[in-house]
Write a protein that holds these residues in place. Sequence first.
Motif, PDB file in Angstrom:
ATOM      1  N   ALA A 143       0.676  -1.295  -0.047  1.00 46.47           N
ATOM      2  CA  ALA A 143      -0.011   0.184  -0.016  1.00 46.47           C
ATOM      3  C   ALA A 143       0.928   1.314  -0.184  1.00 46.47           C
ATOM      4  O   ALA A 143       0.604   2.103  -0.591  1.00 46.47           O
ATOM      5  N   PHE A 144       1.899   1.247   0.884  1.00 42.18           N
ATOM      6  CA  PHE A 144       2.740   2.313   0.881  1.00 42.18           C
ATOM      7  C   PHE A 144       3.797   2.438  -0.403  1.00 42.18           C
ATOM      8  O   PHE A 144       4.405   3.484  -0.732  1.00 42.18           O
ATOM      9  N   SER A 145       3.778   1.642  -1.187  1.00 40.87           N
ATOM     10  CA  SER A 145       4.837   1.662  -2.530  1.00 40.87           C
ATOM     11  C   SER A 145       4.028   1.415  -3.889  1.00 40.87           C
ATOM     12  O   SER A 145       3.828   2.421  -4.492  1.00 40.87           O
ATOM     13  N   VAL A 146       3.174   0.286  -4.076  1.00 42.32           N
ATOM     14  CA  VAL A 146       2.583   0.084  -5.314  1.00 42.32           C
ATOM     15  C   VAL A 146       1.457   1.017  -5.397  1.00 42.32           C
ATOM     16  O   VAL A 146       1.276   1.819  -6.365  1.00 42.32           O
ATOM     17  N   VAL A 147       0.537   1.032  -3.978  1.00 39.70           N
ATOM     18  CA  VAL A 147      -0.508   2.149  -4.216  1.00 39.70           C
ATOM     19  C   VAL A 147      -0.147   3.558  -4.370  1.00 39.70           C
ATOM     20  O   VAL A 147      -0.857   4.237  -5.340  1.00 39.70           O
ATOM     21  N   THR A 148       0.839   4.201  -3.833  1.00 43.43           N
ATOM     22  CA  THR A 148       1.322   5.423  -3.972  1.00 43.43           C
ATOM     23  C   THR A 148       1.952   5.531  -5.227  1.00 43.43           C
ATOM     24  O   THR A 148       1.475   6.584  -5.988  1.00 43.43           O
ATOM     25  N   LEU A 149       2.618   4.621  -6.140  1.00 41.07           N
ATOM     26  CA  LEU A 149       3.045   4.757  -7.175  1.00 41.07           C
ATOM     27  C   LEU A 149       2.138   4.783  -8.277  1.00 41.07           C
ATOM     28  O   LEU A 149       2.120   5.704  -9.179  1.00 41.07           O
ATOM     29  N   ARG A 150       1.064   4.200  -8.057  1.00 42.57           N
ATOM     30  CA  ARG A 150      -0.233   3.960  -9.209  1.00 42.57           C
ATOM     31  C   ARG A 150      -0.959   5.500  -8.886  1.00 42.57           C
ATOM     32  O   ARG A 150      -1.434   5.983  -9.918  1.00 42.57           O
ATOM     33  N   ALA A 151      -1.153   6.065  -7.992  1.00 42.65           N
ATOM     34  CA  ALA A 151      -1.749   7.202  -7.623  1.00 42.65           C
ATOM     35  C   ALA A 151      -1.014   8.364  -8.187  1.00 42.65           C
ATOM     36  O   ALA A 151      -1.550   9.523  -8.446  1.00 42.65           O
ATOM     37  N   LEU A 152       0.446   8.379  -7.951  1.00 46.23           N
ATOM     38  CA  LEU A 152       1.205   9.824  -8.692  1.00 46.23           C
ATOM     39  C   LEU A 152       0.760  10.289 -10.050  1.00 46.23           C
ATOM     40  O   LEU A 152       0.631  11.367 -10.185  1.00 46.23           O
ATOM     41  N   PRO A 153       0.629   9.371 -11.047  1.00 50.40           N
ATOM     42  CA  PRO A 153       0.501   9.856 -12.219  1.00 50.40           C
ATOM     43  C   PRO A 153      -0.994  10.705 -12.390  1.00 50.40           C
ATOM     44  O   PRO A 153      -1.234  11.789 -12.893  1.00 50.40           O
ATOM     45  N   LYS A 154      -2.060  10.188 -11.562  1.00 52.31           N
ATOM     46  CA  LYS A 154      -3.284  10.935 -11.388  1.00 52.31           C
ATOM     47  C   LYS A 154      -3.271  12.143 -10.618  1.00 52.31           C
ATOM     48  O   LYS A 154      -4.059  13.000 -11.057  1.00 52.31           O
ATOM     49  N   LEU A 155      -2.125  12.457  -9.967  1.00 53.26           N
ATOM     50  CA  LEU A 155      -1.837  13.541  -9.139  1.00 53.26           C
ATOM     51  C   LEU A 155      -0.705  14.637  -9.844  1.00 53.26           C
ATOM     52  O   LEU A 155      -0.252  15.589  -9.433  1.00 53.26           O
ATOM     53  N   GLY A 156      -0.679  14.319 -11.477  1.00 51.12           N
ATOM     54  CA  GLY A 156       0.327  15.142 -12.027  1.00 51.12           C
ATOM     55  C   GLY A 156       1.679  14.973 -11.939  1.00 51.12           C
ATOM     56  O   GLY A 156       2.406  15.578 -12.279  1.00 51.12           O
ATOM     57  N   CYS A 157       2.274  13.696 -11.031  1.00 54.51           N
ATOM     58  CA  CYS A 157       3.710  13.652 -11.124  1.00 54.51           C
ATOM     59  C   CYS A 157       3.897  12.305 -11.725  1.00 54.51           C
ATOM     60  O   CYS A 157       3.735  11.009 -11.688  1.00 54.51           O
ATOM     61  N   ASP A 158       4.519  12.641 -13.123  1.00 60.43           N
ATOM     62  CA  ASP A 158       4.966  11.503 -13.878  1.00 60.43           C
ATOM     63  C   ASP A 158       5.999  10.789 -13.186  1.00 60.43           C
ATOM     64  O   ASP A 158       7.043  11.268 -12.361  1.00 60.43           O
ATOM     65  N   THR A 159       6.240   9.583 -13.384  1.00 56.22           N
ATOM     66  CA  THR A 159       7.272   8.364 -12.966  1.00 56.22           C
ATOM     67  C   THR A 159       7.726   7.649 -14.020  1.00 56.22           C
ATOM     68  O   THR A 159       7.185   7.456 -15.136  1.00 56.22           O
ATOM     69  N   SER A 160       9.217   7.448 -14.066  1.00 55.64           N
ATOM     70  CA  SER A 160       9.986   6.727 -15.168  1.00 55.64           C
ATOM     71  C   SER A 160       9.893   5.082 -14.529  1.00 55.64           C
ATOM     72  O   SER A 160       9.700   5.017 -13.059  1.00 55.64           O
ATOM     73  N   PRO A 161      10.028   4.325 -15.316  1.00 57.92           N
ATOM     74  CA  PRO A 161      10.317   2.844 -14.827  1.00 57.92           C
ATOM     75  C   PRO A 161      11.296   2.722 -13.734  1.00 57.92           C
ATOM     76  O   PRO A 161      11.109   1.987 -12.884  1.00 57.92           O
ATOM     77  N   ARG A 162      12.321   3.651 -14.119  1.00 67.83           N
ATOM     78  CA  ARG A 162      13.444   3.573 -12.867  1.00 67.83           C
ATOM     79  C   ARG A 162      13.143   4.000 -11.616  1.00 67.83           C
ATOM     80  O   ARG A 162      13.526   3.428 -10.588  1.00 67.83           O
ATOM     81  N   GLU A 163      12.620   5.166 -11.532  1.00 72.65           N
ATOM     82  CA  GLU A 163      11.975   5.817 -10.359  1.00 72.65           C
ATOM     83  C   GLU A 163      11.127   4.953  -9.575  1.00 72.65           C
ATOM     84  O   GLU A 163      10.920   4.593  -8.374  1.00 72.65           O
ATOM     85  N   ARG A 164       9.980   4.000 -10.499  1.00 74.91           N
ATOM     86  CA  ARG A 164       9.046   3.190  -9.916  1.00 74.91           C
ATOM     87  C   ARG A 164      10.075   2.094  -8.906  1.00 74.91           C
ATOM     88  O   ARG A 164       9.535   1.729  -7.928  1.00 74.91           O
ATOM     89  N   GLN A 165      10.760   1.516  -9.776  1.00 74.71           N
ATOM     90  CA  GLN A 165      11.793   0.536  -9.394  1.00 74.71           C
ATOM     91  C   GLN A 165      12.376   0.619  -7.958  1.00 74.71           C
ATOM     92  O   GLN A 165      12.703   0.031  -7.099  1.00 74.71           O
ATOM     93  N   ALA A 166      12.969   2.178  -8.166  1.00 77.73           N
ATOM     94  CA  ALA A 166      13.810   2.581  -7.045  1.00 77.73           C
ATOM     95  C   ALA A 166      13.052   2.615  -5.777  1.00 77.73           C
ATOM     96  O   ALA A 166      13.286   2.324  -4.448  1.00 77.73           O
ATOM     97  N   TYR A 167      11.720   3.342  -6.072  1.00 75.50           N
ATOM     98  CA  TYR A 167      10.928   3.528  -4.618  1.00 75.50           C
ATOM     99  C   TYR A 167      10.320   2.286  -4.248  1.00 75.50           C
ATOM    100  O   TYR A 167      10.498   1.971  -2.885  1.00 75.50           O
TER     101      TYR A 167
END
Length: 443
Positions: A247-271
Amino acid sequence: MTETVWTDAFLDKKRTECDPEADEAVRSLTEREVTLANELMTRLIVNEQPVPEELPPSLRRFFVDTDTLPPWAQMPLILEGQRFFNRCAPQMLLALFCASLPSCYAASKGVQVLYRTGKMGRERVTWARQRLFTSPRSGRSGGLLSILARGLLERFMGSRSSAGSGLPTNLYRRILETAQMVVDVMAPDEGPGNPAGLEPGGRGIRTAQKVRLMHAVVRRLFAQEGRWNSALGQPINQEDMVATMLAFSVVTLRALPKLGCDTSPRERQAYYHSWRVVGHIMGIQGELLPERYEDGEHLYDRIAQRQFLWSPEGAEMTGALLALLDHVTPGNLFDDLGEVLIHHLLGDATADAAGVPRKHDLMSTLLMGPLIGLGWVTDKTNDRNLFTAELSELLGRKLMEGIVWAGRGRNRLPFRLPDQLRETWGLHGWEKAPEPEDQKATA
């Protein structure tokens, strides 16, 4: 990690397994030692001191044995994940409160422990739930433009304060402590004497160790009570623990693009890798910590498919969370927006399972329109995404301001925010945050 691992039989077995190492560390403690240990562990985290000599021997051994990272941990990747957190900090906090925590409340079995340990005053929670179904604007007069103008001023100028009495104090503290843990483990490296949260000596490692021990204490208390329903699995079992980590990792990362924060595959893996390390420190078994972010997504989806179901306990927790959002945010910025935002970030099925009402309030819809993708600002995708990011950042900053300045009640430490994050948020004078009168009574 293949998909066939996440079978019902495999995950059902994980509901019977807990954390033998932490459970053994607290098994012989007396009630007085538990209280003393909690005080000493708080001092240990805040002052970043060596393990206190006064700690019972079993806890001293636990801290020494569990303060190293797993051999597969990649510090460069962890530091990259922490920099990513710093870059998207306002949206990260918004996702924590409006996606990660509600997804935890959607799990009808796992939420039972959260509900019972919250020790919320029932009359205050009843108030919190009632506010979800009561429009604060009923009975107002004036035309449509007048109502909209008044609503906008209240939201952004704070014509009335949403802070006040009636908030379920213990749940309030637990939620803020969760936010504090996220900040602690994601704290960036700020130079000599201030290591990153997951570096040797970092505050995040100590915080995770303390939470792990508190889980063991809760399991012991439930065992002593003898009233735990075995059909729920063991309290704070392996499946529930990994669900929280996801919930603190996957759910957060899925929510970010909907909040206008683009993420790269590398950033998602790092987080995700950073939280995978946190999961190891907190006692989650290696076979429940897949290496790839995509496999973590799949595990989360399997658990959601198995566990997400509406429950009165989850709905009550959600009601108190929404009341907290209203309470800590200056003015009326979050009034009625939390429900809309949670549905947007999690989807209706998960939001319904968490007990989040579906709001059709006109003001909420207009303010959240850009986040939901109505496109009434511009037809250019990039510009609309920029506006979404700015609005989300505003909401996140206001939420953090409320958290930092609200305090956690008598004998509680103020919210700790690293200097680098404080500068990112643009917060000043936070060290002197006052303690509100209505939070000074110990629950």
